[in-house]
Design a protein around this motif. Sequence first.
Motif, PDB file in Angstrom:
ATOM      1  N   UNK A  94      10.868   0.235   8.355  1.00  0.00           N
ATOM      2  CA  UNK A  94      12.010   0.399   7.459  1.00  0.00           C
ATOM      3  C   UNK A  94      12.006   1.819   6.908  1.00  0.00           C
ATOM      4  N   UNK A  95      13.138   2.484   7.020  1.00  0.00           N
ATOM      5  CA  UNK A  95      13.265   3.828   6.461  1.00  0.00           C
ATOM      6  C   UNK A  95      13.421   3.747   4.951  1.00  0.00           C
ATOM      7  N   UNK A  96      12.686   4.627   4.247  1.00  0.00           N
ATOM      8  CA  UNK A  96      12.885   4.734   2.798  1.00  0.00           C
ATOM      9  C   UNK A  96      14.247   5.353   2.540  1.00  0.00           C
ATOM     10  N   UNK A 108       6.177  -1.484   7.869  1.00  0.00           N
ATOM     11  CA  UNK A 108       6.080  -0.088   7.454  1.00  0.00           C
ATOM     12  C   UNK A 108       7.355   0.294   6.712  1.00  0.00           C
ATOM     13  N   UNK A 109       7.170   0.891   5.523  1.00  0.00           N
ATOM     14  CA  UNK A 109       8.296   1.436   4.753  1.00  0.00           C
ATOM     15  C   UNK A 109       7.967   2.905   4.551  1.00  0.00           C
ATOM     16  N   UNK A 110       8.681   3.775   5.257  1.00  0.00           N
ATOM     17  CA  UNK A 110       8.296   5.187   5.233  1.00  0.00           C
ATOM     18  C   UNK A 110       9.489   6.119   5.357  1.00  0.00           C
ATOM     19  N   UNK A 111       9.308   7.317   4.828  1.00  0.00           N
ATOM     20  CA  UNK A 111      10.304   8.378   4.997  1.00  0.00           C
ATOM     21  C   UNK A 111      10.037   9.154   6.287  1.00  0.00           C
ATOM     22  N   UNK A 112       8.883   8.925   6.918  1.00  0.00           N
ATOM     23  CA  UNK A 112       8.530   9.610   8.157  1.00  0.00           C
ATOM     24  C   UNK A 112       9.212   8.890   9.321  1.00  0.00           C
ATOM     25  N   UNK A 113      10.330   9.436   9.772  1.00  0.00           N
ATOM     26  CA  UNK A 113      11.125   8.761  10.799  1.00  0.00           C
ATOM     27  C   UNK A 113      11.117   9.516  12.136  1.00  0.00           C
ATOM     28  N   UNK A 114      10.096  10.336  12.339  1.00  0.00           N
ATOM     29  CA  UNK A 114      10.005  11.058  13.599  1.00  0.00           C
ATOM     30  C   UNK A 114       9.854  10.075  14.762  1.00  0.00           C
ATOM     31  N   UNK A 115      10.529  10.359  15.851  1.00  0.00           N
ATOM     32  CA  UNK A 115      10.531   9.459  16.996  1.00  0.00           C
ATOM     33  C   UNK A 115       9.113   9.202  17.517  1.00  0.00           C
ATOM     34  N   UNK A 116       8.304  10.256  17.640  1.00  0.00           N
ATOM     35  CA  UNK A 116       6.952  10.073  18.173  1.00  0.00           C
ATOM     36  C   UNK A 116       6.083   9.223  17.234  1.00  0.00           C
ATOM     37  N   UNK A 165       0.862  -1.182   0.000  1.00  0.00           N
ATOM     38  CA  UNK A 165       0.000   0.000   0.000  1.00  0.00           C
ATOM     39  C   UNK A 165       0.899   1.233   0.000  1.00  0.00           C
ATOM     40  N   UNK A 166       0.898   1.937  -1.123  1.00  0.00           N
ATOM     41  CA  UNK A 166       1.734   3.131  -1.280  1.00  0.00           C
ATOM     42  C   UNK A 166       1.122   3.974  -2.389  1.00  0.00           C
ATOM     43  N   UNK A 167       1.056   5.282  -2.195  1.00  0.00           N
ATOM     44  CA  UNK A 167       0.474   6.144  -3.225  1.00  0.00           C
ATOM     45  C   UNK A 167       1.435   6.391  -4.389  1.00  0.00           C
ATOM     46  N   UNK A 212       3.385  -1.128   3.982  1.00  0.00           N
ATOM     47  CA  UNK A 212       2.669   0.119   3.769  1.00  0.00           C
ATOM     48  C   UNK A 212       3.506   1.341   4.092  1.00  0.00           C
ATOM     49  N   UNK A 213       3.153   2.414   3.411  1.00  0.00           N
ATOM     50  CA  UNK A 213       3.741   3.722   3.631  1.00  0.00           C
ATOM     51  C   UNK A 213       2.866   4.436   4.660  1.00  0.00           C
ATOM     52  N   UNK A 214       3.414   5.427   5.338  1.00  0.00           N
ATOM     53  CA  UNK A 214       2.625   6.182   6.312  1.00  0.00           C
ATOM     54  C   UNK A 214       1.952   7.400   5.697  1.00  0.00           C
ATOM     55  N   UNK A 215       2.628   8.040   4.754  1.00  0.00           N
ATOM     56  CA  UNK A 215       2.126   9.284   4.180  1.00  0.00           C
ATOM     57  C   UNK A 215       1.372   8.998   2.887  1.00  0.00           C
ATOM     58  N   UNK A 216       0.017   8.924   3.008  1.00  0.00           N
ATOM     59  CA  UNK A 216      -0.830   8.616   1.856  1.00  0.00           C
ATOM     60  C   UNK A 216      -2.109   9.438   1.936  1.00  0.00           C
ATOM     61  N   UNK A 217      -2.756   9.651   0.776  1.00  0.00           N
ATOM     62  CA  UNK A 217      -4.030  10.374   0.779  1.00  0.00           C
ATOM     63  C   UNK A 217      -5.183   9.479   1.257  1.00  0.00           C
ATOM     64  N   UNK A 218      -6.302  10.108   1.500  1.00  0.00           N
ATOM     65  CA  UNK A 218      -7.580   9.498   1.904  1.00  0.00           C
ATOM     66  C   UNK A 218      -7.521   8.893   3.300  1.00  0.00           C
ATOM     67  N   UNK A 219      -6.588   7.992   3.535  1.00  0.00           N
ATOM     68  CA  UNK A 219      -6.425   7.353   4.839  1.00  0.00           C
ATOM     69  C   UNK A 219      -4.937   7.107   5.000  1.00  0.00           C
ATOM     70  N   UNK A 220      -4.317   7.752   5.987  1.00  0.00           N
ATOM     71  CA  UNK A 220      -2.865   7.605   6.120  1.00  0.00           C
ATOM     72  C   UNK A 220      -2.494   6.247   6.712  1.00  0.00           C
ATOM     73  N   UNK A 221      -1.211   5.971   6.705  1.00  0.00           N
ATOM     74  CA  UNK A 221      -0.719   4.676   7.156  1.00  0.00           C
ATOM     75  C   UNK A 221      -1.016   4.366   8.617  1.00  0.00           C
TER      76      UNK A 221
END
Length: 124
Positions: free
Chosen positions: A102-104, A80-88, A7-9, A53-62
């Motif tokens: 997994x970091x992109x 999760x495979x995402x560029x969003x690596x914020x600790x929180x 699942x990735x936009x 899945x990615x975290x940053x997606x339209x309609x419904x986020x990861x």
Amino acid sequence: MIKILIVDDSIFSQKINANLIKKFLNKVEIFFANDGQDGFIKYKKIRPDYIFLDLLMPKLNGKELIRLIKNYDKDAKIIVISADVQKNVREEIDTYNILSFINKPFNESKAKCICEMIKDDENE
């Protein structure tokens, strides 16, 4: 046959991820969804063994997709495979007992590692 839902936009990311997974897993069937909403519908229909899945997606986020899937199937195996690596963000995601974050970019060494984990999991 291992069923995987990606699942990735980004169609480009979908193709890269699928090609890397196929390189290290022999008997695999891959399905795609372009956003979280479509991902949840396909998850319920396909019942994949693993979902990438990615975290940053339209309609419904990861994050929302993970919540929906885990409420529907607490044993879902999510990567999760995402560029969003914020600790929180990572801490919040970890509360849902995902398999891996997994970091992109997803590359050959990361794919090999995650596919080895899948092979080990399937052999248990």
